[in-house]
Motif scaffolding. Structure first.
Motif, PDB file in Angstrom:
ATOM      1  N   SER A   1      -7.061  -1.437   1.339  1.00  0.00           N
ATOM      2  CA  SER A   1      -6.319  -0.175   1.325  1.00  0.00           C
ATOM      3  C   SER A   1      -7.129   0.969   1.927  1.00  0.00           C
ATOM      4  O   SER A   1      -6.601   1.781   2.685  1.00  0.00           O
ATOM      5  N   CYS A   2      -8.420   1.041   1.614  1.00  0.00           N
ATOM      6  CA  CYS A   2      -9.249   2.143   2.128  1.00  0.00           C
ATOM      7  C   CYS A   2      -9.810   1.842   3.517  1.00  0.00           C
ATOM      8  O   CYS A   2      -9.781   2.709   4.399  1.00  0.00           O
TER       9      CYS A   2
ATOM     10  N   THR B   1      -6.837   1.826   6.300  1.00  0.00           N
ATOM     11  CA  THR B   1      -6.145   3.109   6.506  1.00  0.00           C
ATOM     12  C   THR B   1      -7.067   4.152   7.123  1.00  0.00           C
ATOM     13  O   THR B   1      -6.662   4.884   8.032  1.00  0.00           O
ATOM     14  N   HIS B   2      -8.297   4.251   6.639  1.00  0.00           N
ATOM     15  CA  HIS B   2      -9.224   5.235   7.208  1.00  0.00           C
ATOM     16  C   HIS B   2      -9.559   4.899   8.663  1.00  0.00           C
ATOM     17  O   HIS B   2      -9.706   5.808   9.491  1.00  0.00           O
TER      18      HIS B   2
ATOM     19  N   GLY C   1     -13.693   1.661  -1.104  1.00  0.00           N
ATOM     20  CA  GLY C   1     -12.463   1.157  -1.718  1.00  0.00           C
ATOM     21  C   GLY C   1     -12.733   0.063  -2.737  1.00  0.00           C
ATOM     22  O   GLY C   1     -12.076   0.000  -3.783  1.00  0.00           O
TER      23      GLY C   1
ATOM     24  N   THR D   1      -3.194   8.361   1.583  1.00  0.00           N
ATOM     25  CA  THR D   1      -3.062   8.066   0.155  1.00  0.00           C
ATOM     26  C   THR D   1      -1.813   7.246  -0.117  1.00  0.00           C
ATOM     27  O   THR D   1      -1.841   6.295  -0.920  1.00  0.00           O
TER      28      THR D   1
ATOM     29  N   GLN E   1      -2.512   3.774   1.141  1.00  0.00           N
ATOM     30  CA  GLN E   1      -3.492   3.093   0.295  1.00  0.00           C
ATOM     31  C   GLN E   1      -2.851   2.546  -0.967  1.00  0.00           C
ATOM     32  O   GLN E   1      -3.084   1.395  -1.335  1.00  0.00           O
TER      33      GLN E   1
ATOM     34  N   TYR F   1      -2.465  -1.358  -1.814  1.00  0.00           N
ATOM     35  CA  TYR F   1      -3.086  -1.821  -3.060  1.00  0.00           C
ATOM     36  C   TYR F   1      -2.060  -2.510  -3.964  1.00  0.00           C
ATOM     37  O   TYR F   1      -2.307  -3.593  -4.497  1.00  0.00           O
TER      38      TYR F   1
END
Length: 361
Positions: free
Chosen positions: A74-75, A78-79, A133, A325, A328, A332
């Motif tokens: 998720s982190c 996306t980042h 994450g 967010t 994420q 998740y």
């Protein structure tokens, strides 16, 4: 530590199979009344089916490991996907005279560095935020169980917002230590043209110039930025999900399909992301400038930027963090669905507390 957490989790108020059955009215949390054995057998079969539905026990090592893996995806993903926007945002913060806005920032970057220039810093971004994450989501689940067992079932419900805040702050403390080296390297690559273009070039050069301090001098500002951000991210998300199911979604969560539940997750994540961006932006501006410069302290940077300066690039960050967010939380929760992990429903007031408050006969 983890074995004790797993033991405590079996009786935890967040334990999904038991809560889901109570929520659906399929079993009674109290003692079973005397009577025919058929209803009792049916209840036991339903409970067994609920447990078998999941790939692991709530609070087990496998559960925490898969939650951590969900955090990595998720982190990290996306980042990395929003690196171009993050690059422009960082340059607006450290050189507002040259990069006057989002569109101007993209235009100047494309003119000077070409399309490839927008991807600068993708490697430290992916590595750093994957590690973050892992710790953020994995430890959040651990601390939520630990603090919940310290409070007890009734206080867990009454103080659930404080529990979300404490668990997320504790998790983020460790997550930022994992993130700091890669964040420092990323900012150096993105905001100092000509310094280095890749992680392999930047990291040895930074170590040669400043030693380990180069990678960890931004950890305190990172805590200032990320801990309030994460507290807002988790607490706002949890309470928004609760409110959406209570006031917006026309049917109980137990009657919603998995895709419908994931839509609620995405909406709640975006709402939480907007608040996250606002709360953490001043510290984010300080981190960007601090990691660009040598020998500056956080207080010196903050004093030089002033009130107006720390809010530069806020609009870009709201777009970036809101989208981040939401994605994420969506990723998740999708990982939890894919691996069939326990996913507790929104919390409900325990029967014992209802009796104390005179809300039940």
């Amino acid at each position: 530590m983890f074995s004790s957490v797993a033991h405590l989790a079996r009786a935890n108020p967040f334990n999904a199979p038991h809560l889901q059955l109570v929520h659906d009215g399929l079993t009674d949390p109290g003692s079973c009344p005397a009577g025919p054995t058929a209803p009792l057998r049916r209840s036991r079969n339903l409970a067994a089916a609920a447990v078998e539905e999941y790939s692991c026990e709530f609070g087990s090592m496998k559960y925490y490991a898969l939650c951590g893996f969900g955090g990595v995806l998720s982190c990290g993903l996306t980042h990395t996907a929003v690196v171009p926007l993050d690059l422009v945002k960082c340059r607006m913060q450290v050189d507002p005279q040259k990069y006057k806005g989002i569109f101007n920032g993209f235009s100047v970057t494309l003119k000077e560095d070409g399309v490839r220039g927008l991807a600068k810093g993708w490697a430290p971004t992916f590595i750093g935020y994957s590690l973050q994450g892992l710790c953020k989501f994995g430890f959040y689940e651990v601390f939520k169980v630990l603090y919940s067992n310290m409070l007890g079932e009734e206080n867990t419900y009454l103080w659930r917002t404080s529990l979300y805040l404490a668990a997320s702050a504790s998790a983020e403390f460790f997550a930022d230590i994992a993130l700091a080296p890669m964040e420092a390297t990323k900012v150096r690559i993105q905001t100092q043209p000509g310094y280095a273009n890749t992680l392999r070039d930047a990291a040895p050069k930074m170590y040669k110039e400043e030693g380990l301090k180069a990678f960890y001098k931004g950890v305190a500002p990172l805590w200032m930025r990320q801990i309030p951000y994460t507290m807002m991210k988790f607490a706002c998300f949890e309470r928004t999900v609760e409110a959406l199911y209570k006031f917006v979604v026309p049917k109980p969560r137990s009657e919603c399909s998995k895709p419908e539940q994931l839509v609620v997750t995405f909406v709640a994540g975006y709402i939480a992301g907007v608040f996250c961006a606002i709360v953490s932006h001043p510290a984010d501006s300080v981190v960007s400038v601090l990691n660009k410069e040598k020998g500056s302290s956080a207080s010196q940077v903050l004093q030089r930027l002033g009130f107006k300066g720390v809010w530069k690039g806020l609009f870009a960050r709201i777009i970036m963090i809101g989208t981040l967010t939401a994605l994420q939380w969506f990723i998740y929760d999708s990982v939890k669905v894919y691996f069939r992990l326990p996913r507790p429903p929104p919390p409900e007031m325990p029967e014992s507390l209802k009796k104390k408050l005179g809300l039940t006969q």
